[in-house]
Structure formats: C-alpha cells, structure tokens
Design a protein around this motif. Sequence first.
Motif: not given
Length: 307
Positions: A83-96
């Motif tokens: 779940a943390a990995i999925l959130l990290a990917i989602f967070l990075a996509a939001t930032g980008i």
Amino acid sequence: MKQQTNQQIAMRVSWITMIINIVLSIFKFLAGIFAKSGAMLSDAVHSASDVFSTIIVMIGVKISGKASDKGHPYGHERMECVAAILLAIFLAATGIGIGYTGITKIISGNPNELSIPGMLALIAAIVSIIVKEGMYWYTRHAAKKINSSALMADAWHHRSDALSSVGSFVGILGARLGFPILDPLASIVICCFIVKAAFSIFMDAISKMTDQSCDEKTEEEMRVTIMEQPGVMGIDQIKTRLFGDRVYVDIEIRADGEQTLNQAHQIAQMVHDQIEHRFPTVKHCMVHVNPASSSQLTNNMTEDEKF
C-alpha cells in the motif's frame, strides 16, 4: 490483541481524514468556481485525490491485520508495504503533474493564462494550508505510534496537498498583484518536495520487503537485554529482519552445557520473553542455546571471581 488495536487506530485515522478531505475538496472546488480561480480548481482536484490514497491505506491496513493462515503462515504485514509503494507512486505522479503544469505555463510565455481570481480563492487556499498541515501532523503522530508505513505515506500525501495549497496561495496572490508567473514557479518547487517525499516512502517500503535488518542501535539494545538474563554466558549470533512493520529475531546464545534441558529451556524462554516484551515491534523471537566450551566456562568463572 495489540495488532488489532493498531489496526483500529489506523482505520479511525483514515476515516477521519477521508471525511475531512471530502468536505475540503467540495469547499475548494466551489471557491474555485465562484472566485474564477484555475489554481484553486486544480488544488481541489489534488485534495480529492487524497480520498483515493486514503482508501488504498485502509485496504492495505485491513489486509495486513489479517491473522496468519495456511497460505500465509508468517502473516500479511507486507501488504501494508505494498500500500505504501502504491501511495508513493501515486504521490510521485501527483508531484510530477504539478511540476509539468508549471513548466508548460512558463514555456507558453502567456502571462494572461492565469486569470485574476477573487478573494474567496485566497481564503480557501489559507484554510486548505491550515487544515492539510493539521492532518499531516495528526496522521504522522498516529503512524509513529503504531509504526505504520502506509499511514506515514498517507501523512506525507497530506503534506503534499498543503504544499500544493501554498503554491495556490502564492499563485493567486501573485495574480492579484499582477505577477502570474509566481504560480508556475511555485508549482515547480512544490513538485521537487513531493517527489522527494515519494522517493523516501518508496525506499522505506522496499527495504521492509527485502528482509533488511534493524538499525544498529536496536540490535545493540537487544544484545544488552540478552546479556542481562541469568544464565546467558554470551551471544554467538543475533539476526534481525523487517517483515513489513514487524521484526523477526533469531538468536544463538551460550549457556553452561552441564545444565539439564529444562534449565537451558528456561534461559532461552527468559531471553525470548524479554525481547518480545521490551521491543513491541518484534513479532517473533527464536532462541537457540549452544553449550559453552570448557575454556569459556573457565574464563567466565575467572571473570566472576573478580567481583
């Protein structure tokens, strides 16, 4: 029982933050429409994305809290790392996405792309900063209390939204003062902070899924605890590995080989109980007793005679 309590804390925090995010997203969306602010509308979408991230956390925590079964004898704790990995990917996509929008606005060279927003948008940005920063500290406190990587990832998502609102505030204020270029510049800075946080969350989750050992300080504290137990003459080996947010410990100790099996077992049991008692994150501790050699017994007796 403790695991169930931790799960209840995580679920309660997730429900509270999700409800706040829904209300905040609606407020910012309406403010963006009535104040004619594209920046605030984008910020509202970002807040709405937090609802999705919280749902991921709730699913991950729920699954990780399941008891061991035949197919998963060691439990399901690593699902929280997923779940943390999925959130990290989602967070990075939001930032980008935020950074990309800022770059395209600068490249376009059109200062009129950001319209002059109303005061309501500025107020909404201030409210969002205060609320989202409060949600960050609230979620972060709960994550540290129960040692939850997924909840910590969600906390950083709240912080990213607070940073996004700071960018919206700067952009809206700059537009009202006649400097619309401040909005895209702030977006790029925010992008860097968000991507950095996402990378830290991702690496922490990955390390917990690859049987990384505990930090040296924790292992040294374990060594001290072991040597405090009566009958322990030394430590031949101590190995730790992270399993999600829990820890497995394998220990080999030395004891007098002339003792009975029951006596050796009692020593091992004391070591086992003290490790699991003093270190709450330890899920299981395995203790193996090796017989001390005659020379080790002699050296130990010599040391005892000094005191």
